[in-house]
Structure formats: structure tokens, C-alpha cells
Design an enzyme around this catalytic site. Structure first.
Site, PDB file in Angstrom:
ATOM      1  N   LYS A 114       2.978  -8.931  -5.906  1.00 28.79           N
ATOM      2  CA  LYS A 114       1.552  -9.143  -6.198  1.00 28.79           C
ATOM      3  C   LYS A 114       1.195  -8.483  -7.522  1.00 28.79           C
ATOM      4  O   LYS A 114       1.807  -7.490  -7.930  1.00 28.79           O
ATOM      5  CB  LYS A 114       0.650  -8.631  -5.074  1.00 28.79           C
ATOM      6  CG  LYS A 114       0.621  -7.104  -4.851  1.00 28.79           C
ATOM      7  CD  LYS A 114      -0.366  -6.346  -5.720  1.00 28.79           C
ATOM      8  CE  LYS A 114      -0.080  -4.857  -5.680  1.00 28.79           C
ATOM      9  NZ  LYS A 114      -0.385  -4.072  -6.815  1.00 28.79           N
ATOM     10  N   PRO A 160      11.166  -5.486  -9.341  1.00 29.14           N
ATOM     11  CA  PRO A 160      11.521  -4.132  -9.770  1.00 29.14           C
ATOM     12  C   PRO A 160      10.861  -3.065  -8.893  1.00 29.14           C
ATOM     13  O   PRO A 160       9.796  -3.287  -8.308  1.00 29.14           O
ATOM     14  CB  PRO A 160      11.022  -4.069 -11.221  1.00 29.14           C
ATOM     15  CG  PRO A 160      10.112  -5.222 -11.403  1.00 29.14           C
ATOM     16  CD  PRO A 160      10.476  -6.260 -10.390  1.00 29.14           C
ATOM     17  N   ASP A 192      -1.395  -2.049   0.980  1.00 27.06           N
ATOM     18  CA  ASP A 192      -1.146  -3.399   0.454  1.00 27.06           C
ATOM     19  C   ASP A 192      -0.424  -4.308   1.442  1.00 27.06           C
ATOM     20  O   ASP A 192      -0.280  -5.509   1.186  1.00 27.06           O
ATOM     21  CB  ASP A 192      -0.271  -3.328  -0.815  1.00 27.06           C
ATOM     22  CG  ASP A 192      -1.032  -2.801  -2.020  1.00 27.06           C
ATOM     23  OD1 ASP A 192      -2.276  -2.760  -1.975  1.00 27.06           O
ATOM     24  OD2 ASP A 192      -0.373  -2.441  -3.014  1.00 27.06           O
TER      25      ASP A 192
HETATM   26  O1  C5P Z   1      -1.430   3.013   1.269  1.00 27.51           O
HETATM   27  P1  C5P Z   1      -0.227   3.410   0.509  1.00 27.51           P
HETATM   28  O2  C5P Z   1       0.694   4.294   1.305  1.00 27.51           O
HETATM   29  O3  C5P Z   1       0.497   2.286  -0.126  1.00 27.51           O
HETATM   30  O4  C5P Z   1      -0.770   4.282  -0.691  1.00 27.51           O
HETATM   31  C1  C5P Z   1       0.076   5.105  -1.454  1.00 27.51           C
HETATM   32  C2  C5P Z   1      -0.742   6.226  -2.019  1.00 27.51           C
HETATM   33  O5  C5P Z   1      -1.659   5.742  -3.001  1.00 27.51           O
HETATM   34  C3  C5P Z   1      -1.590   6.954  -1.014  1.00 27.51           C
HETATM   35  O6  C5P Z   1      -0.870   7.991  -0.380  1.00 27.51           O
HETATM   36  C4  C5P Z   1      -2.714   7.510  -1.882  1.00 27.51           C
HETATM   37  O7  C5P Z   1      -2.266   8.656  -2.558  1.00 27.51           O
HETATM   38  C5  C5P Z   1      -2.893   6.408  -2.925  1.00 27.51           C
HETATM   39  N1  C5P Z   1      -3.951   5.461  -2.544  1.00 27.51           N
HETATM   40  C6  C5P Z   1      -5.279   5.853  -2.610  1.00 27.51           C
HETATM   41  N2  C5P Z   1      -6.249   4.965  -2.252  1.00 27.51           N
HETATM   42  C7  C5P Z   1      -5.951   3.715  -1.878  1.00 27.51           C
HETATM   43  C8  C5P Z   1      -4.606   3.292  -1.820  1.00 27.51           C
HETATM   44  C9  C5P Z   1      -3.631   4.189  -2.173  1.00 27.51           C
HETATM   45  O8  C5P Z   1      -5.585   6.996  -2.963  1.00 27.51           O
HETATM   46  N3  C5P Z   1      -6.933   2.895  -1.550  1.00 27.51           N
END
Ligand code: C5P
Length: 314
Positions: free
Chosen positions: A11, A99, A141
């Protein structure tokens, strides 16, 4: 032996606005997400033993329980405790094309494909909403990666409003192989720099969501207006990632100078993309970037917008 093979699309973010910081530690976002044709191939194969195994051809991808695809299988096994006794365990094979550490949801889409594949292999009969709710427990995501296409994503990124598909556009992706950006670092850096400007979330959350839903980007998508989409590209995370990584800022500048509808960093980077209205134009931009930056570390891909996230191959 039973197996299913699925493709899982990368994406890009056509729009990423950080509204504020949430009580759960995440950021409140308003995004427009788009699937592109660069995809990993994920195969789930039943095992006679009640275990989860993971194989991947990419040296930087962990093969243990820290891999999000492994965690997706673990989550389903814990939600349905009898499933391995009835159907056996699973061997997950990931053929990486996307990647790693790129801001293209490469890990999230592998987890999405495992959820969809295991739903079939273990005959769970889950609805799309149920799969997306489970996906949200793995990463923000993952719900988008299950359905893909074009969508507005709000909340942490897990609340989706599908938009009319845009499969006539192309995106040239550029990423230095040796460079990866940590998503938690990017959000933390943004919070540290901009926390003083964060609005009251209770007011800003519905207002910003509404502003994007009825704003120029979504209108341009509804009209299939490529040039206007190019003008509306926006990513707040550029404000912290580009200054910290001048190589990415330079790549963005060069890609933007090679034509196309507009250029932006995807997600938390470091992938940069340029939109184009035809494959011929995208190929031309790709060649021009290659001529100006003949660095073997720079990977370039010509991709097309696609209307799906995870798709069954066999
Ligand atoms: O949700 P995911 O584990 O993919 O997100 C990775 C990191 O990105 C989270 O631990 C957080 O630090 C940051 N994040 C965030 N706010 C979001 C999505 C991600 O702060 N809405």
C-alpha cells in the site's frame, strides 16, 4: 496435503494527516490508502503436526514468533483452540517482493494474507469484518491490507471507508535497499516535535475526518482526476523523516523533477513514489530517475493501482 497461495499487495498513502495523540499511545490519523500491484506471495500449507512454521527467502525478515505473519497464525490458533487438532498445523511460506521497512505495509499485508489463508485452510468461516477485527489486534494497517483497493482510514488506521477504485493510475516507487525507517520512531519524533500544536481530539477527530471525506482529495478520487490527486498528496510524517534522512529528501526532489502527477513519501518512509497517468509515463519517469541516480542501492518499481489487498492465487 492442502495449501492456498495468496498475493498480498503493498500500500501507499496518498494522504496521511496526524490529528493528535491518543490515550492508548497511538496517533489519531486521517489517511487515504491505495493498494499497488507490487505484491508478496504467501502460501499456507497444512502440517500433520500441531505447530506453526515460517519460511521466507528474505534475509532481513524474522522467521520466529516476532514475525507478524507468525503472530497472525498464533492469534487464530488461540482464538480457536481446537483448530490444530482438527486440521493440523501450518507452514507459512513468504516470497518477498515488497521491500522491508519501507512504509509499504509489507509486514501487515503478510499478516493479512495469513488470516485470509488460514480462514480457508482451517475452515473457520469468518466474515470479512471478523477477519479485520482480528487484524486490528496485530497492526493498524492489517484491516486495510485484507480488503485493499482505495479507502479512507481513520482512528489508528483500522477504521475503513472504501472509496471508488482508481485502477487507471500508476506509481513509480523508489527505495534505498540499505535504508529502513522505524515506524514507532517516526511517530515518536513527530509527537516530540509537534505535541504543542495538537488540538483537542474530541473536537478535532470528527472535524478532520469530515474535512477529508468532503475535501479535494476524495473528490478528485471520485472523479478519477489524476492531476488533482497529484496536487492533493500529503504526508505529515515527511516533516520528521525527510530532515532526519537527507538521502530520502534528495530522492523525493529528484523523483519530483522527473515529471508525473506528484511525488510523496509513503507512510513512515523511506519509500518515495511518483504518480503517473499511464504505464509508458511511469516507465519513462523510472528510467529518468535511474539515469540521474545510478546508485545500485536504489530500488525502483513501476506499479499500477489495484482494487484488492489479499487475493487467492490457487
Ligand atoms: O499498529 P502498528 O503496530 O503497525 O504500529 C506501529 C507503531 O507505529 C506503533 O507502535 C506506534 O508507535 C506507531 N503508530 C502510531 N499511531 C498509529 C499507528 C502507528 O503511533 N495510528
Amino acid at each position: 496435503m492442502r495449501l492456498y497461495s495468496l498475493t498480498a499487495a503493498a500500500k501507499i498513502n496518498l494522504y496521511l494527516e496526524i490529528v493528535g495523540h491518543r490515550a492508548d499511545g497511538y496517533h489519531e490519523l486521517v489517511m487515504v490508502m491505495q493498494s499497488v500491484s507490487l505484491a508478496d506471495l504467501i502460501t499456507v500449507r497444512s502440517l500433520s503436526t500441531p505447530e506453526i512454521r515460517l519460511r521466507c527467502d528474505h534475509p532481513q525478515v524474522p522467521k520466529d514468533q516476532s514475525n507478524l505473519a507468525y503472530r497472525a497464525a498464533s492469534l487464530l490458533a488461540s482464538q480457536f483452540p481446537d483448530v490444530m487438532a482438527h486440521h493440523g498445523g501450518v507452514e507459512i511460506t513468504i516470497e518477498k517482493k515488497i521491500p522491508v521497512g519501507a512504509g509499504l505495509a509489507g509486514g501487515s499485508n503478510n499478516a493479512a494474507a495469513v488470516l485470509v489463508g488460514l480462514d480457508m485452510l482451517w475452515q473457520l468461516g469468518l466474515t470479512q469484518t471478523e477477519l479485520q477485527d482480528l487484524g486490528a489486534q496485530l497492526g493498524s494497517d492489517v484491516p486495510f491490507c485484507i480488503t485493499g483497493g482505495t479507502a479512507i482510514a481513520t482512528g489508528r488506521g483500522e477504521q475503513l471507508d472504501p472509496l471508488y477504485g482508481l485502477d487507471t493510475l500508476y506509481a513509480v516507487l523508489g527505495k534505498y535497499a540499505s535504508l529502513a525507517v522505524s515506524t514507532p520512531w517516526a511517530y515518536r519524533a513527530y509527537r516530540d516535535a509537534f505535541i504543542a500544536t495538537y488540538p483537542d481530539l474530541a473536537i478535532a477527530r470528527p472535524a478532520r475526518r469530515e474535512a477529508v471525506q468532503s475535501g479535494p482529495m476524495v473528490s478528485a478520487i471520485a472523479h478519477g482526476d489524476g492531476p488533482q490527486i497529484g496536487r492533493c498528496l500529503h504526508n505529515d510524517l515527511e516533516k520528521v523523516v525527510l530532515p532526519a534522512h537527507p538521502q530520502v529528501a534528495a530522492l523525493k526532489e529528484i523523483m519530483a523533477a522527473c515529471g508525473g502527477l506528484g511525488t510523496l513519501m509513503s507512510g513512515s518512509g523511506p519509500t518515495v513514489f511518483t504518480l503517473a497517468e499511464s504505464r509508458a509515463e511511469a516507465e519513462q519517469i523510472c528510467q529518468q530517475v535511474r539515469d540521474r541516480l545510478p546508485d545500485p542501492d536504489l530500488g525502483l518499481w513501476v506499479t499500477q493501482f489495484v482494487p484488492t489487498g489479499v487475493q487467492l492465487v490457487s
